[in-house]
Scaffold this motif. Structure first.
Motif, PDB file in Angstrom:
ATOM      1  N   VAL A 152       0.847  -1.195   0.000  1.00  0.00           N
ATOM      2  CA  VAL A 152       0.000   0.000   0.000  1.00  0.00           C
ATOM      3  C   VAL A 152       0.884   1.247   0.000  1.00  0.00           C
ATOM      4  O   VAL A 152       2.016   1.232   0.498  1.00  0.00           O
ATOM      5  N   PRO A 153       0.396   2.340  -0.582  1.00  0.00           N
ATOM      6  CA  PRO A 153       1.222   3.540  -0.729  1.00  0.00           C
ATOM      7  C   PRO A 153       1.838   4.047   0.576  1.00  0.00           C
ATOM      8  O   PRO A 153       3.002   4.453   0.598  1.00  0.00           O
ATOM      9  N   ILE A 199       6.583   5.324   3.812  1.00  0.00           N
ATOM     10  CA  ILE A 199       7.283   5.321   5.101  1.00  0.00           C
ATOM     11  C   ILE A 199       8.654   4.663   4.966  1.00  0.00           C
ATOM     12  O   ILE A 199       9.647   5.141   5.532  1.00  0.00           O
ATOM     13  N   LYS A 200       8.708   3.574   4.227  1.00  0.00           N
ATOM     14  CA  LYS A 200       9.993   2.891   4.026  1.00  0.00           C
ATOM     15  C   LYS A 200      11.022   3.842   3.403  1.00  0.00           C
ATOM     16  O   LYS A 200      12.168   3.945   3.876  1.00  0.00           O
ATOM     17  N   ASP A 201      10.616   4.539   2.355  1.00  0.00           N
ATOM     18  CA  ASP A 201      11.532   5.470   1.704  1.00  0.00           C
ATOM     19  C   ASP A 201      11.898   6.628   2.630  1.00  0.00           C
ATOM     20  O   ASP A 201      13.063   7.051   2.688  1.00  0.00           O
ATOM     21  N   TYR A 202      10.919   7.149   3.338  1.00  0.00           N
ATOM     22  CA  TYR A 202      11.129   8.295   4.224  1.00  0.00           C
ATOM     23  C   TYR A 202      12.176   7.978   5.293  1.00  0.00           C
ATOM     24  O   TYR A 202      13.073   8.777   5.571  1.00  0.00           O
ATOM     25  N   ILE A 203      12.075   6.775   5.861  1.00  0.00           N
ATOM     26  CA  ILE A 203      13.039   6.361   6.886  1.00  0.00           C
ATOM     27  C   ILE A 203      14.411   6.114   6.276  1.00  0.00           C
ATOM     28  O   ILE A 203      15.434   6.530   6.822  1.00  0.00           O
ATOM     29  N   SER A 204      14.446   5.450   5.119  1.00  0.00           N
ATOM     30  CA  SER A 204      15.735   5.145   4.487  1.00  0.00           C
ATOM     31  C   SER A 204      16.469   6.403   4.052  1.00  0.00           C
ATOM     32  O   SER A 204      17.702   6.407   3.938  1.00  0.00           O
ATOM     33  N   GLN A 205      15.726   7.482   3.840  1.00  0.00           N
ATOM     34  CA  GLN A 205      16.343   8.760   3.477  1.00  0.00           C
ATOM     35  C   GLN A 205      16.881   9.520   4.689  1.00  0.00           C
ATOM     36  O   GLN A 205      17.436  10.624   4.536  1.00  0.00           O
ATOM     37  N   GLY A 206      16.709   8.947   5.882  1.00  0.00           N
ATOM     38  CA  GLY A 206      17.309   9.499   7.088  1.00  0.00           C
ATOM     39  C   GLY A 206      16.513  10.556   7.819  1.00  0.00           C
ATOM     40  O   GLY A 206      17.031  11.210   8.737  1.00  0.00           O
ATOM     41  N   HIS A 207      15.237  10.722   7.477  1.00  0.00           N
ATOM     42  CA  HIS A 207      14.460  11.817   8.051  1.00  0.00           C
ATOM     43  C   HIS A 207      14.207  11.684   9.548  1.00  0.00           C
ATOM     44  O   HIS A 207      14.022  12.701  10.229  1.00  0.00           O
ATOM     45  N   VAL A 219       9.486  -2.502   6.074  1.00  0.00           N
ATOM     46  CA  VAL A 219       9.940  -1.137   6.325  1.00  0.00           C
ATOM     47  C   VAL A 219      11.239  -1.106   7.133  1.00  0.00           C
ATOM     48  O   VAL A 219      12.171  -0.359   6.810  1.00  0.00           O
ATOM     49  N   LEU A 220      11.320  -1.933   8.186  1.00  0.00           N
ATOM     50  CA  LEU A 220      12.396  -1.802   9.171  1.00  0.00           C
ATOM     51  C   LEU A 220      13.393  -2.952   9.179  1.00  0.00           C
ATOM     52  O   LEU A 220      14.417  -2.865   9.856  1.00  0.00           O
ATOM     53  N   GLY A 221      13.114  -4.033   8.471  1.00  0.00           N
ATOM     54  CA  GLY A 221      14.001  -5.191   8.486  1.00  0.00           C
ATOM     55  C   GLY A 221      13.468  -6.302   9.373  1.00  0.00           C
ATOM     56  O   GLY A 221      12.580  -6.098  10.213  1.00  0.00           O
ATOM     57  N   GLU A 222      14.025  -7.484   9.199  1.00  0.00           N
ATOM     58  CA  GLU A 222      13.548  -8.667   9.918  1.00  0.00           C
ATOM     59  C   GLU A 222      14.034  -8.684  11.371  1.00  0.00           C
ATOM     60  O   GLU A 222      14.963  -7.976  11.746  1.00  0.00           O
ATOM     61  N   PHE A 223      13.385  -9.532  12.173  1.00  0.00           N
ATOM     62  CA  PHE A 223      13.862  -9.814  13.519  1.00  0.00           C
ATOM     63  C   PHE A 223      15.155 -10.626  13.429  1.00  0.00           C
ATOM     64  O   PHE A 223      15.215 -11.629  12.709  1.00  0.00           O
ATOM     65  N   SER A 224      16.165 -10.223  14.160  1.00  0.00           N
ATOM     66  CA  SER A 224      17.354 -11.068  14.283  1.00  0.00           C
ATOM     67  C   SER A 224      17.141 -12.111  15.375  1.00  0.00           C
ATOM     68  O   SER A 224      17.712 -13.200  15.333  1.00  0.00           O
ATOM     69  N   GLU A 225      16.281 -11.782  16.352  1.00  0.00           N
ATOM     70  CA  GLU A 225      15.887 -12.740  17.392  1.00  0.00           C
ATOM     71  C   GLU A 225      14.584 -12.255  18.011  1.00  0.00           C
ATOM     72  O   GLU A 225      14.289 -11.055  18.003  1.00  0.00           O
ATOM     73  N   LEU A 226      13.800 -13.193  18.529  1.00  0.00           N
ATOM     74  CA  LEU A 226      12.498 -12.825  19.087  1.00  0.00           C
ATOM     75  C   LEU A 226      12.087 -13.764  20.213  1.00  0.00           C
ATOM     76  O   LEU A 226      12.526 -14.913  20.290  1.00  0.00           O
TER      77      LEU A 226
END
Length: 360
Positions: A132-133, A138-146, A197-204
């Motif tokens: 969804v848009p 949000i993924k792009d916004y975060i990756s751009q460092g905002h 958006v944020l990446g996978e869990f490395s542990e949970l």
């Protein structure tokens, strides 16, 4: 450009996700054409012919998959039927788009993904929430460092179904053998968006529980056993080092039905919606203005809506994003489905053993 000719397994004129979401989306998108439907029920087949202007209505998945008038097959039936139907489509050498979940469990999902690779068949999965848009923005916004480095994230959501009442058409979802429980469907789709958006869990670590012992069928008042987890709580560390917590509850609630917050060193993002599926309920985004400033509602830039000129309602528009991403090569695939099923298996194992788990 030639249109992609789509055959649909699972269309029902009276109800269902295919008729609610996929058919309106495909009918509106200029790059697609619905050419065939299939139904093993002769009565339903006649109704399909009367309802939808398609060239073919077949009596089996095999006939539809082998049709020269079909390039891609959409599988939109109950989850327990996915495995055999997707195998038939792969055997016919056709591109396949399966609704989520791909299989009832990790084993089925891994087998189908491997089979698609072996046969050089493209397999796409209906993890619509990541498409969804708002989520792609949000993924792009975060990756751009905002918002700086992500420190933590928290998500709380409703399962939509899996609550006090269950429609008769969904009675199978409260049986764990169906592979269509809350942890698979609603939770799985929402957490897929988070991980996209944020990446996978490395542990949970995980806790699951069945708090309602029964659910009532809406149409007849019958009480049936609630055999799946209607409470799923997960906490862990993402690959980035950020701390993440997620809690989904069965049903629709008078309180919070979806709220997701992302906290960064320079600011925060909040995403809210009226239900636990972002492909069904349109999200509202708030962001901090300036470094650690006040939270304000932010509109998603129009460029992220890949079907903006098609005048679709929100649900078919959400599905339409996925179809447009298929054309550009950016849609979620069977390999993405495998990763999400591995996460679900790790959650179930952690809940059973009490131990921390990883899956990547």
């Amino acid at each position: 450009m030639n249109k992609i000719k789509v055959g649909i397994v699972g269309a029902n004129p009276e109800r269902g996700w295919a008729s609610m979401a996929h058919i309106p989306a495909l009918s509106a998108l200029p790059g697609y054409e619905i050419t065939a439907l299939s139904s093993r029920n002769s009565g339903n087949a006649q109704l399909l012919k009367e309802t939808y202007p398609v060239r073919h209505v077949y009596g089996s998945t095999l006939e539809l998959s082998e049709s020269n008038d079909v390039d891609m097959v959409l599988v939109a039936v109950r989850v327990p039927m996915h495995y055999n139907i997707v195998r038939e489509v792969i055997a016919a050498g056709k591109t396949v788009f399966s609704e989520w979940p791909l299989g009832k469990n990790l084993r089925e999902t891994e087998e189908l993904a491997a089979l698609a690779r072996q046969n050089n068949v493209k397999g796409y999965i209906g993890l619509q929430s990541r498409s969804v848009p708002a989520i792609r923005f949000i993924k792009d916004y975060i990756s751009q460092g905002h918002i700086g480095d992500v420190l933590s994230t928290s998500m709380i959501g409703s399962g939509i179904i899996y609550g006090e009442y269950t429609p008769l058409a969904n009675d199978y979802t409260v049986d764990p053998e169906s592979g269509a429980g809350m942890i698979n469907v609603t939770f799985g789709n929402a957490v897929d968006a988070m991980c996209f958006v944020l990446g996978e869990f490395s542990e949970l670590n995980a806790t699951t529980a069945t708090r309602r012992k029964t659910t009532t069928i809406v149409e007849n008042g019958q009480k049936i056993p609630m055999k799946i987890a209607d409470q799923v709580a997960v906490s862990g560390i993402l690959e980035s080092g950020a701390v993440a917590t997620v809690h989904f509850r069965g049903g629709m609630l008078s309180g919070t039905n979806f709220f997701w917050e992302i906290n960064g060193t320079k600011g925060d993002i909040q995403i809210s919606a009226d239900g636990g599926s972002l492909a069904v309920f349109e999200p509202v985004i708030k962001m901090s203005t300036g470094e650690n400033g006040a939270m304000e509602v932010v509109e998603v830039p129009k460029a992220y809506n890949l079907v903006a000129d098609q005048e679709l309602d929100y649900i078919p528009a959400s599905v339409g994003q996925n179809y447009t991403l298929i054309q550009s090569g950016d849609a979620p695939t069977f390999d993405d489905a495998v990763v999400r099923h591995r996460m679900i298996s790790a959650i179930e194992k952690s809940a059973m053993t009490g131990r921390r788990e990883s899956y990547i």
